[in-house]
Structure formats: C-alpha cells, structure tokens
Design a protein around this motif. Structure first.
Motif, PDB file in Angstrom:
ATOM      1  N   ARG A 149      47.197  18.919  50.267  1.00  0.00           N
ATOM      2  CA  ARG A 149      48.182  19.130  51.328  1.00  0.00           C
ATOM      3  C   ARG A 149      49.209  18.003  51.409  1.00  0.00           C
ATOM      4  N   VAL A 150      49.026  16.948  50.615  1.00  0.00           N
ATOM      5  CA  VAL A 150      50.013  15.866  50.590  1.00  0.00           C
ATOM      6  C   VAL A 150      50.433  15.590  49.147  1.00  0.00           C
ATOM      7  N   ASN A 151      51.699  15.215  49.003  1.00  0.00           N
ATOM      8  CA  ASN A 151      52.233  14.806  47.706  1.00  0.00           C
ATOM      9  C   ASN A 151      52.348  13.286  47.691  1.00  0.00           C
ATOM     10  N   ILE A 152      51.787  12.666  46.668  1.00  0.00           N
ATOM     11  CA  ILE A 152      51.939  11.214  46.530  1.00  0.00           C
ATOM     12  C   ILE A 152      53.301  10.944  45.916  1.00  0.00           C
ATOM     13  N   ILE A 153      54.143  10.207  46.648  1.00  0.00           N
ATOM     14  CA  ILE A 153      55.543  10.052  46.223  1.00  0.00           C
ATOM     15  C   ILE A 153      55.904   8.612  45.861  1.00  0.00           C
ATOM     16  N   ILE A 177      59.468   4.590  44.500  1.00  0.00           N
ATOM     17  CA  ILE A 177      59.503   5.957  45.007  1.00  0.00           C
ATOM     18  C   ILE A 177      59.931   6.894  43.880  1.00  0.00           C
ATOM     19  N   LEU A 178      59.253   8.025  43.733  1.00  0.00           N
ATOM     20  CA  LEU A 178      59.663   9.019  42.752  1.00  0.00           C
ATOM     21  C   LEU A 178      61.051   9.549  43.103  1.00  0.00           C
ATOM     22  N   SER A 179      61.879   9.766  42.083  1.00  0.00           N
ATOM     23  CA  SER A 179      63.288  10.094  42.312  1.00  0.00           C
ATOM     24  C   SER A 179      63.528  11.311  43.218  1.00  0.00           C
ATOM     25  N   PRO A 180      62.719  12.382  43.165  1.00  0.00           N
ATOM     26  CA  PRO A 180      63.004  13.511  44.063  1.00  0.00           C
ATOM     27  C   PRO A 180      62.826  13.185  45.548  1.00  0.00           C
ATOM     28  N   HIS A 228      42.859  12.074  42.934  1.00  0.00           N
ATOM     29  CA  HIS A 228      41.574  12.149  43.620  1.00  0.00           C
ATOM     30  C   HIS A 228      41.476  11.119  44.737  1.00  0.00           C
ATOM     31  N   VAL A 229      42.262  10.057  44.618  1.00  0.00           N
ATOM     32  CA  VAL A 229      42.237   8.982  45.621  1.00  0.00           C
ATOM     33  C   VAL A 229      43.667   8.600  45.982  1.00  0.00           C
ATOM     34  N   ARG A 230      43.911   8.442  47.279  1.00  0.00           N
ATOM     35  CA  ARG A 230      45.173   7.835  47.728  1.00  0.00           C
ATOM     36  C   ARG A 230      44.884   6.341  47.881  1.00  0.00           C
ATOM     37  N   ASN A 231      45.358   5.551  46.933  1.00  0.00           N
ATOM     38  CA  ASN A 231      45.076   4.118  46.966  1.00  0.00           C
ATOM     39  C   ASN A 231      45.781   3.443  48.133  1.00  0.00           C
ATOM     40  N   GLN A 232      45.230   2.317  48.564  1.00  0.00           N
ATOM     41  CA  GLN A 232      45.877   1.520  49.607  1.00  0.00           C
ATOM     42  C   GLN A 232      47.332   1.253  49.205  1.00  0.00           C
ATOM     43  N   GLY A 233      48.249   1.481  50.124  1.00  0.00           N
ATOM     44  CA  GLY A 233      49.672   1.278  49.843  1.00  0.00           C
ATOM     45  C   GLY A 233      50.366   2.482  49.258  1.00  0.00           C
ATOM     46  N   SER A 234      49.613   3.552  48.951  1.00  0.00           N
ATOM     47  CA  SER A 234      50.259   4.751  48.422  1.00  0.00           C
ATOM     48  C   SER A 234      51.068   5.428  49.528  1.00  0.00           C
ATOM     49  N   ILE A 235      52.217   5.964  49.133  1.00  0.00           N
ATOM     50  CA  ILE A 235      53.121   6.626  50.073  1.00  0.00           C
ATOM     51  C   ILE A 235      53.028   8.126  49.798  1.00  0.00           C
ATOM     52  N   SER A 236      52.772   8.901  50.821  1.00  0.00           N
ATOM     53  CA  SER A 236      52.631  10.342  50.630  1.00  0.00           C
ATOM     54  C   SER A 236      53.439  11.096  51.675  1.00  0.00           C
ATOM     55  N   ILE A 237      53.712  12.362  51.364  1.00  0.00           N
ATOM     56  CA  ILE A 237      54.443  13.215  52.294  1.00  0.00           C
ATOM     57  C   ILE A 237      53.705  14.548  52.375  1.00  0.00           C
ATOM     58  N   SER A 238      53.537  15.050  53.574  1.00  0.00           N
ATOM     59  CA  SER A 238      52.802  16.306  53.762  1.00  0.00           C
ATOM     60  C   SER A 238      53.637  17.481  53.264  1.00  0.00           C
TER      61      SER A 238
END
Length: 353
Positions: A322-326, A245-248, A289-299
């Motif tokens: 509209r989503v940040n990959i975190i 997970i990204l620190s922020p 450009h792609v949210r890979n399988q297993g990617s965690i995102s937050i709206s």
C-alpha cells in the motif's frame, strides 16, 4: 524555535556588526552580552556599546545584559529603568538587588537568573512580593573549562522544575568558526557538546527537545556559514534533510512538511502531503520487504483516503504494497529524525554531488 547569539565587545565593532547582521538575517531573536567580563577592556560605552545596542533594537533582537551598580556607572545613568530606552529587554541580576527590588524591576524588564543557583528560599521571597514568574528567565551558564559543564539530564531536570513555575529557560551551545578566549575550547552548557562543535544543529535540537530549553544561544563568537543556514531554518521551525528521491516523485521537494502534533514513534507523517491530489498507483518496482530507517514512502491508491500521504520511517518497518518507497534520507542527516516531531517541519533537499 527561539535562537540566540553572544556578543563580546572585545571582538571589535566591525566584527560585531557583521555578526548582528547575520543573526538578524537568520531570524535570531536573542542576543546575550556581558559588561563584566575581565577581558572586556578599553571599551567606549557611550559610543561603541550604544551603537551595537541600537542595531539589536532595530533588528528586533531581545537583548540580555547583566546589570549591577557598575553597569549603571558605565552607562552614566542612575536608574535601571532608563536602560529600557537603549533597547535592553532582559537584565541579568548577579548581585546587589533584594527580592522586592527584583520584582519591581521585572515590571519593566524580563529578569534573568543563573538557572543552576535559583534557591527555594528565593522563589518564596519573590512570590511574597507578587512576582509574575512568566517575567523571569532561567539562563544556564556556559563553561569554558573542560569537564565542568552540565549533563543533558541535569539541564532537563532543572528546566522542567523552573518551567512548571512559569520561567523561560535558556542554554548555550559552542560555536565553531571562531571560539572565545582565553581557552578557545568552546562555550557549552552541556559538556558532551564541547566535543561536537561541528554539530551545531544537533546540539541545538538536543537542548530544545532532550534538555527542555525554550531558547538556545551560541556561546562562542561565530559559527560556519552552513550553521547559519540551519539556524535560519530552525528559526522558521523546520529542518533541512538531505535525501535521494526517485525522479517521478520530485514533487515532494521544495515544500515544508510538518509532522503531525500527535507524533508517531514509528514514522514522521507529513500533514501537507495528502493535499498533493496526485493519483498514486502502486509501484511494484520499488516495493521492499523492509522499509529501512530513513526510507521515504508515499501511500498509493490501495490506502484509499490516505493516498498521497508521505512518511519517513524512524525505525525499520515491514514493507507493504500500500506504500511506494520513493527515496532515502542520507546517512549524515539520519541523526535529526528523532527531533522532527510534534509539528516541527522538514524540507527534503538535494544532496550536493
């Protein structure tokens, strides 16, 4: 989710006491034991067995015991009803009881049968005597001999038929810390699991979801410490996922996220995450450009009232602003994603460096 263990009296009192304590600590609800195994010799039923039964009773374990004329003899009792005082909640009737007797016994105990051998004629006979099938349990065998166990498909087909009638269904996965003799090759219900003894959690999830089992038990003597941890989580209806997970965004850890009951085939949606109330700005540095399988995102705020909702991609998805990959679920835990559905929880944990 309901999990269970198997107790073998030939393992010795000390080992069984440790096993029962681990099971209780891990939230296990069932214990299966047999008093008719040929290798179980030299046992003092009036002391050793009664002591273990007492431990199970005090720890809230539902105890499944096979019962026949020999059992009553070993416990020096004339009546099955007296076994209830020993903490036995489920009795497995292998032979010697007709339909009327079986229905009477089910008023005091849950009655357990071999799931593979329940015949239509028996169902009709039990029904004739007023059976309440919610008091009946169908437990699949475990299979010590290689290539003799069932397929997952067979297991599911039998379970769905019996669950429709009201039965509770049970099956076994192999252990890995200590295997049961005489073959020491694992005690699974499903043959595929014999070669995956190091994947206890995956095997259990497969039986719960793909095999339509209500209760999954460890067939062998014991499992590794990491598996006890997984069983404890599963008993509390969640799975731990190792994730970077990204620190922020570390605030998404240390809580249990539950997938919505109306599960999506594309993403796991956290029911809890929209309660964060953080203001989530678009993070252009972590767009893709792609949210890979297993990617965690937050709206982010561009998703309006959905801002803060956490999602995990089950499949590759297109990226959007509209989503940040975190973060990303680690490869070793991707196999659990299909089973986190319909309200099952997950906790994002830090990978061990």
């Amino acid at each position: 989710m309901n999990t269970g263990i198997s107790i073998y009296f030939s393992s010795g009192m000390e080992k069984n006491e440790r096993l029962i304590k681990k099971a209780i600590k891990s939230g296990v609800k069932y214990a299966f034991t047999s008093l008719h195994i040929p290798e179980e010799t030299g046992i003092d039923y009036r002391s050793d067995v009664l002591k273990l039964l007492g431990m199970c009773r005090e720890g809230g374990l539902n105890l499944i015991v096979d019962v026949g004329p020999e059992t009553l003899e070993k416990f020096e009792t004339d009546s099955i009803a007296e076994l209830k005082e020993l903490g036995i909640t489920h009795v497995r009737l292998d032979y010697g009881f007709d339909a009327k007797e079986t229905v009477e016994i089910s008023k005091d105990f849950y009655v357990v049968f071999n799931a593979s051998t329940i015949m239509e004629e028996e169902l009709m006979e039990w029904k004739k005597y007023g059976a309440d099938f919610t008091r009946f349990t169908a437990c699949h065998n475990f299979y010590p001999k290689q290539f003799t166990a069932l397929s997952l498909k067979q297991t599911k087909e039998m379970n769905l038929r019996l669950q429709y009638l009201g039965f509770t269904t049970m099956a076994f996965v192999p252990g890995n810390l200590e295997l049961r003799g005489p073959l020491f090759e694992g005690l699974p219900t499903v043959e595929e699991h014999r070669g995956r003894k190091d994947q206890v959690l995956l095997n259990m999830l497969e039986l719960f979801y793909d095999g339509s089992c209500d209760v999954v038990l460890i067939g062998d003597v014991d499992v590794e410490a990491r598996d006890w941890k997984d069983i404890k989580c599963l008993s509390q209806d969640y799975v731990e996922l190792k994730a970077d997970i990204l620190s922020p965004y570390e605030f998404v850890r240390d809580i249990i996220h539950h997938d919505r009951p109306d599960s999506s085939e594309y993403v796991i949606r956290s029911q809890e995450s929209r309660q964060y109330k953080q203001e989530i700005k678009p993070d252009h540095e972590n767009q893709a450009h792609v949210r890979n399988q297993g990617s965690i995102s937050i709206s982010n705020e561009k998703y309006l009232r959905y801002m803060g909702e956490l999602e995990i991609a089950r499949v590759d998805l297109p990226g959007e602003d509209r989503v940040n990959i975190i973060g990303q679920v680690q490869d070793s835990h991707m196999k659990y994603l299909p089973y986190i559905q319909k309200g099952l929880g997950l906790k994002l944990i830090r990978p061990i460096k």
